[in-house]
Design an enzyme around this catalytic site. Structure first.
Site, PDB file in Angstrom:
ATOM      1  N   ASP A   1      -9.777   3.605   2.685  1.00  0.00           N
ATOM      2  CA  ASP A   1      -9.816   3.022   4.038  1.00  0.00           C
ATOM      3  C   ASP A   1     -10.392   4.004   5.070  1.00  0.00           C
ATOM      4  OD1 ASP A   1      -8.836   0.495   3.436  1.00  0.00           O
ATOM      5  OD2 ASP A   1      -6.747   1.062   3.750  1.00  0.00           O
TER       6      ASP A   1
ATOM      7  N   LYS B   1       0.809  -1.231   0.000  1.00  0.00           N
ATOM      8  CA  LYS B   1       0.000   0.000   0.000  1.00  0.00           C
ATOM      9  C   LYS B   1       0.838   1.275   0.000  1.00  0.00           C
ATOM     10  CE  LYS B   1      -4.238  -1.473   2.328  1.00  0.00           C
ATOM     11  NZ  LYS B   1      -5.102  -1.214   3.492  1.00  0.00           N
TER      12      LYS B   1
HETATM   13  P1  NAP Z   1       0.203  -3.157   9.739  1.00  0.00           P
HETATM   14  O1  NAP Z   1       0.452  -1.973   8.881  1.00  0.00           O
HETATM   15  O2  NAP Z   1       1.094  -4.337   9.665  1.00  0.00           O
HETATM   16  O3  NAP Z   1       0.187  -2.615  11.285  1.00  0.00           O
HETATM   17  C1  NAP Z   1      -0.030  -3.509  12.335  1.00  0.00           C
HETATM   18  C2  NAP Z   1      -0.056  -2.757  13.666  1.00  0.00           C
HETATM   19  O4  NAP Z   1      -0.388  -3.716  14.675  1.00  0.00           O
HETATM   20  C3  NAP Z   1       1.261  -2.129  14.081  1.00  0.00           C
HETATM   21  O5  NAP Z   1       0.999  -0.943  14.787  1.00  0.00           O
HETATM   22  C4  NAP Z   1       1.865  -3.194  15.009  1.00  0.00           C
HETATM   23  O6  NAP Z   1       2.682  -2.659  16.030  1.00  0.00           O
HETATM   24  C5  NAP Z   1       0.636  -3.741  15.670  1.00  0.00           C
HETATM   25  N1  NAP Z   1       0.841  -5.136  16.089  1.00  0.00           N
HETATM   26  C6  NAP Z   1       1.044  -6.208  15.289  1.00  0.00           C
HETATM   27  N2  NAP Z   1       1.186  -7.321  16.039  1.00  0.00           N
HETATM   28  C7  NAP Z   1       1.093  -6.934  17.337  1.00  0.00           C
HETATM   29  C8  NAP Z   1       1.162  -7.626  18.577  1.00  0.00           C
HETATM   30  N3  NAP Z   1       1.352  -8.950  18.627  1.00  0.00           N
HETATM   31  N4  NAP Z   1       1.011  -6.910  19.715  1.00  0.00           N
HETATM   32  C9  NAP Z   1       0.806  -5.579  19.685  1.00  0.00           C
HETATM   33  N5  NAP Z   1       0.732  -4.855  18.531  1.00  0.00           N
HETATM   34  C10 NAP Z   1       0.869  -5.538  17.375  1.00  0.00           C
HETATM   35  O7  NAP Z   1      -1.274  -3.737   9.504  1.00  0.00           O
HETATM   36  P2  NAP Z   1      -2.582  -2.910   9.053  1.00  0.00           P
HETATM   37  O8  NAP Z   1      -2.700  -2.904   7.589  1.00  0.00           O
HETATM   38  O9  NAP Z   1      -2.576  -1.626   9.775  1.00  0.00           O
HETATM   39  O10 NAP Z   1      -3.754  -3.884   9.589  1.00  0.00           O
HETATM   40  C11 NAP Z   1      -4.019  -4.025  10.961  1.00  0.00           C
HETATM   41  C12 NAP Z   1      -5.306  -4.810  11.192  1.00  0.00           C
HETATM   42  O11 NAP Z   1      -6.427  -4.104  10.664  1.00  0.00           O
HETATM   43  C13 NAP Z   1      -5.328  -6.191  10.527  1.00  0.00           C
HETATM   44  O12 NAP Z   1      -5.943  -7.093  11.390  1.00  0.00           O
HETATM   45  C14 NAP Z   1      -6.208  -5.976   9.303  1.00  0.00           C
HETATM   46  O13 NAP Z   1      -6.880  -7.176   8.932  1.00  0.00           O
HETATM   47  C15 NAP Z   1      -7.191  -4.946   9.828  1.00  0.00           C
HETATM   48  N6  NAP Z   1      -7.765  -4.146   8.742  1.00  0.00           N
HETATM   49  C16 NAP Z   1      -9.095  -4.237   8.512  1.00  0.00           C
HETATM   50  C17 NAP Z   1      -9.666  -3.494   7.495  1.00  0.00           C
HETATM   51  C18 NAP Z   1     -11.152  -3.602   7.247  1.00  0.00           C
HETATM   52  O14 NAP Z   1     -11.602  -3.198   6.172  1.00  0.00           O
HETATM   53  N7  NAP Z   1     -11.925  -4.104   8.182  1.00  0.00           N
HETATM   54  C19 NAP Z   1      -8.879  -2.651   6.692  1.00  0.00           C
HETATM   55  C20 NAP Z   1      -7.505  -2.569   6.958  1.00  0.00           C
HETATM   56  C21 NAP Z   1      -6.957  -3.341   7.981  1.00  0.00           C
HETATM   57  P3  NAP Z   1       4.241  -2.313  15.796  1.00  0.00           P
HETATM   58  O15 NAP Z   1       4.266  -0.943  15.212  1.00  0.00           O
HETATM   59  O16 NAP Z   1       4.813  -2.400  17.153  1.00  0.00           O
HETATM   60  O17 NAP Z   1       4.776  -3.363  14.854  1.00  0.00           O
END
Ligand code: NAP
Length: 281
Positions: A107, A71
């Protein structure tokens, strides 16, 4: 559905893509409206991203959704990127406008529509956003633009601080700050003084359904808990919030609304929201 030489092609670039619900959702929408489009998932590894983007023009693909991990990096390969996507530093929708590749992010608006439908306009509320990745960037941006005060809680505090700095350039009167996710007192205080809690991390997602992004005893009945995860349908966070009488939403309608906006950019047709939702449920 008959595929012919006239069929217009849309699709998804991600790595991996097997788990994605987007092909089901978009193909159901095309069928529902009887329009001659097909949506295909493309597993594009990072080293092939640039070539894949050239392929959009070369193959005459009308539109592409972009997901993890592309992205952010894909922005550098596009001809034009809209204001929201530049602010969030993330593109999830590409429109091939007669050979000009235009990038958008749906988003933030998808989250906001789902939030308003399930709860209310967040204007004037105090919100806690957990996470500082791509989804959190879009969420914080949407909340600040809507007039909410935001506290970002993240496992890696430096990343949350960077997000705060990026968002400070939005010229608005609402506050944004970050706290360290490991500082329980600060997290407790932030949640206690908020009406909205949004989980933007994968914590609690299949197959780690026993996990919660914050200690569940910090939840209170006056919170609206929005978990952006949609698999499982009810995360531990959502279940515990419901148990104490808080109102909740999972990430299904955010997925539908962000997809609906991509659909409308590509087809110029009104997206059939109910058909899209039914397809993925
Ligand atoms: P991303 O860019 O990889 O960011 C993940 C975030 O989660 C980071 O801040 C990371 O912290 C934190 N994290 C990951 N594992 C963790 C753990 N074990 N303990 C604490 N913090 C943790 O991912 P993203 O694209 O933002 O997506 C995040 C979530 O949102 C996913 O579950 C995705 O499926 C969901 N989502 C849903 C939609 C929807 O349409 N419903 C759209 C987009 C995303 P660090 O900075 O410390 O690594």
């Amino acid at each position: 559905m008959v595929i012919s030489a006239r069929t217009r092609v849309a699709g998804l670039f991600g790595h991996p893509v097997e788990h994605s619900l987007s092909p089901t959702m978009h193909n159901a929408a095309f069928r529902h409206l009887g329009i001659d489009y097909v949506y295909l998932p493309f597993d594009v590894s990072p080293e092939n991203l640039e070539a894949a983007v050239y392929g959009i023009k070369a193959l005459g693909i009308v539109g592409i959704n972009v997901t993890i991990p592309h992205k952010n990096r894909i922005i550098g390969y596009l001809d034009w990127v809209d204001h929201d996507a530049r602010m969030i530093e993330s593109v999830n929708t590409i429109y091939n406008d007669n050979g000009i590749l235009k990038g958008y992010s749906t988003d933030a608006e998808g989250f906001l529509q789902a939030l308003k439908e399930a709860w209310k306009d967040p204007y004037g509320c105090n919100a806690v956003v957990i996470g500082a990745g791509g989804a959190a960037r879009a969420t914080v941006y949407a909340l600040l633009k809507s007039g909410a005060n935001v506290v970002i809680v993240n496992r890696t505090p430096e990343r949350a601080l960077k997000l705060v700095q990026a968002m400070k350039s939005i010229n608005c009167e609402w506050s944004v700050k970050s706290i360290d996710g490991s500082n329980r007192d600060e997290v407790e205080n932030a949640i206690a003084t908020s009406e909205l809690l949004v989980n933007c991390t994968p914590v609690g997602m299949y197959p780690n359904e026993g996990a919660s992004p914050v200690p569940c005893e910090l939840l209170h009945p006056n919170l609206f808990v929005f978990d952006q995860i949609y698999n499982p349908y009810e995360t531990k966070l959502i279940k515990k919030a419901k148990e104490i009488g808080a109102k909740v939403s999972n990430g299904i309608m955010m997925l539908v609304y962000q997809g609906a906006m991509s659909f409308e950019i590509w087809t110029k047709c009104k997206a059939p929201i109910d058909a899209m939702k039914t397809a993925i449920l």
